[in-house]
Design an enzyme around this catalytic site. Structure first.
Site, PDB file in Angstrom:
ATOM      1  N   ASP A  90      13.251  -8.187  -5.478  1.00  0.00           N
ATOM      2  CA  ASP A  90      12.561  -9.445  -5.791  1.00  0.00           C
ATOM      3  C   ASP A  90      13.369 -10.155  -6.875  1.00  0.00           C
ATOM      4  O   ASP A  90      14.240  -9.565  -7.520  1.00  0.00           O
ATOM      5  CB  ASP A  90      11.121  -9.138  -6.236  1.00  0.00           C
ATOM      6  CG  ASP A  90      10.243 -10.378  -6.209  1.00  0.00           C
ATOM      7  OD1 ASP A  90      10.730 -11.444  -5.798  1.00  0.00           O
ATOM      8  OD2 ASP A  90       9.072 -10.282  -6.611  1.00  0.00           O
ATOM      9  N   CYS A 276      -9.947  13.525   2.322  1.00  0.00           N
ATOM     10  CA  CYS A 276      -8.552  13.305   2.735  1.00  0.00           C
ATOM     11  C   CYS A 276      -7.871  14.653   2.904  1.00  0.00           C
ATOM     12  O   CYS A 276      -8.205  15.617   2.212  1.00  0.00           O
ATOM     13  CB  CYS A 276      -7.856  12.467   1.661  1.00  0.00           C
ATOM     14  SG  CYS A 276      -6.090  12.273   1.888  1.00  0.00           S
ATOM     15  N   CYS A 278      -4.387  14.969   2.765  1.00  0.00           N
ATOM     16  CA  CYS A 278      -2.988  14.884   2.330  1.00  0.00           C
ATOM     17  C   CYS A 278      -2.656  16.120   1.488  1.00  0.00           C
ATOM     18  O   CYS A 278      -3.552  16.843   1.057  1.00  0.00           O
ATOM     19  CB  CYS A 278      -2.747  13.584   1.554  1.00  0.00           C
ATOM     20  SG  CYS A 278      -3.231  13.639  -0.177  1.00  0.00           S
TER      21      CYS A 278
END
Ligand SMILES: [Zn+2]
Length: 491
Positions: A90, A276, A278
């Site tokens: 950016d 979750c 993960c």
């Protein structure tokens, strides 16, 4: 560079694509984790294990700090971040939007991005916030266009160049921005200054901004929804044709103790259980993460895992042709998302032109499904049907169907279509036994219009009570004969 993007598969306006960069090919849609060169929450070298193919960092921050600047210029950006894949940079536009000024020119920051070996550079555009005066949005857009087009003239090597789209919340300016930049062939088109819309849950307005930007662009070009990092809205954005996202959210949310899910965000403090699978959530309980000395890092890791899991979900949905079903599910997670879904389907005629003609199965998931692009396409096609003689409209097969010149099946939310098409997409749709009145109404209205267009036909109806109870059935009966009201010898 031109033709750096190829599209492999499409669904709605979404697609799976391949973006070619100097440091390799990226399969889209994907998320670029934002790397703050000053704060290393998770080392960049570990980003591949989460599923990251490309990173994004800020060249302005690097240029302003002597020790970072020196390493980046001498050894390159990839050495500085210790990442061998593509890196987008950016330009300082964000700092410009926050502080009102930056100590660098457009030409300087483009040259710097080139000198440190960025894969995708961004010019110093002006991110005009939502709801400013039209005059300001227009003036700032003109400056942005000048700078962005000037950057195109500077960048002539294989570094990709982004052409950021601005125009605040004015759809005509967004279209103008996209059309103007399209003439100069950029490699990636970021849709800029949408973060304030997302922060205030104005997802319906975000839909307007994205679709008006897309309308001005060549659909074959990749689009980056700049600043979008919450997985809750990825499916929606992909369905509108966004290919790249960037997530600072994984780290910023973690810093604030926030646990990201595809349905929203929860405070870690409020979680007794972790919903979750993960690696972080499988190895820890909620209380272990809360009491851990590195709970922020564990949260950031979970946030990244869940972010990339959603990208895989979306890609699989595109492969299977059911992206809009996934969008409809995700948009039920928050009232603002539901408003966005409704706004999206206001653009169904636009979506219909981009949506592949044939897919697997249409799943009806709620009243909004009645406004999907497939229904728009059906309404256009059914208008071309030519029916004369005796026409039966029924919702299950009946004895004596051979006595009719045409037999049509009735199914909400479509209406009536030739029975030969019953197993063909989208008429093979899975619909609930009890349909909602909105979907029945759409279907009955389509039949009324079909009969009005075919005045030479004599229409007979055989529909179950849940359809005949609908107020529109009375209108339908004016020009058709219900079979239960007809003597048998008429057949
Ligand atoms: Zn997790």
């Amino acid at each position: 560079m031109t033709d750096v993007f190829e599209i492999l598969q499409k669904d709605a306006a979404g697609r799976i694509g391949r973006l070619h960069t100097p440091h390799g090919v990226v399969e889209t849609p994907t998320v670029m984790p934002v790397i703050n060169p000053n704060i290393n929450t998770i080392p960049s070298s570990e980003m591949h294990q989460f599923g990251a193919q490309i990173l994004i960092t800020n060249s302005y921050i690097i240029s302003r700090k002597e020790e970072l600047r020196k390493v980046a210029l001498e050894k390159g950006l990839h050495h500085l971040l210790d990442f061998d894949g593509p890196i987008m940079t950016d330009s300082g536009s964000f700092q410009l939007s926050v502080y009102g000024d930056v100590e660098v020119t457009n030409e300087q920051i483009i040259a710097f991005q080139k000198n440190i070996g960025s894969d995708i550079a961004v010019p110093l555009d002006i991110p005009t916030p939502p709801d400013v005066s039209y005059k300001r949005a227009e003036d700032e857009l003109e400056t942005t266009l000048e700078r962005v087009i000037a950057a195109r003239e500077i960048v002539t090597d294989d570094m990709l160049l982004a052409g950021p789209l601005q125009g605040s919340t004015y759809p005509d300016l967004r279209v103008h921005s996209a059309k103007s930049l399209s003439k100069h062939s950029f490699d990636v088109y970021p849709i800029g200054a949408v973060v304030p819309l997302m922060e205030s849950y104005r997802y319906a307005d975000l839909v307007d901004v994205v679709i008006s930007s897309k309308k001005g662009l060549d659909p074959a070009k990749p689009v980056h929804l700049f600043g979008a990092g919450h997985p809750m809205m990825f499916a929606l954005a992909v369905a509108m044709g966004c290919d790249l996202f960037d997530s600072a959210a994984y780290a910023l949310y973690a810093k604030a103790g926030r646990y990201i899910t595809v349905d929203g965000t929860t405070h870690l403090e409020d979680l007794q259980y972790l919903p979750c699978n993960c690696p972080v959530c499988s190895a820890h309980t909620a209380s272990e993460i809360k009491s851990s000395s590195n709970s922020k890092e564990l949260l950031a890791r979970h946030n990244l895992y869940v972010t990339f899991a959603e990208i895989r979900n979306i890609k699989q949905a595109i492969r299977e042709g059911n992206l809009l079903e996934l969008v409809e599910q995700r948009c039920r997670s928050h009232p603002s998302m539901l408003s966005a879904l409704k706004r999206l389907y206001n653009y169904s005629p636009w979506l219909e032109r981009l949506d592949p003609f044939s897919k697997s199965t249409f799943f009806y998931t709620g009243p909004e499904s009645s406004k999907r692009p497939e229904i728009v396409r059906f309404e256009e096609r059914i208008g071309r049907l030519n029916l004369d003689g005796k026409v039966l409209i029924r919702s299950r097969s009946l004895k004596g169907e051979g006595n009719y010149d045409h037999v049509l099946n009735f199914k909400p939310p479509f209406g009536a279509y030739p029975i030969e098409l019953s197993e063909v997409y989208p008429f093979n749709a899975e619909i609930p036994d009890e349909m909602d009145p909105g979907a029945i109404g759409v279907a009955l209205q389509n039949v009324i219009e079909l009969i009005n267009k075919n005045r030479n036909g004599l229409f007979y109806l055989n529909l179950p009570k849940q359809y005949t109870d609908h107020p529109l059935y009375g209108d339908l009966k004016k020009n058709a004969i219900p079979l239960d009201e007809m003597p048998n010898e008429n057949l």
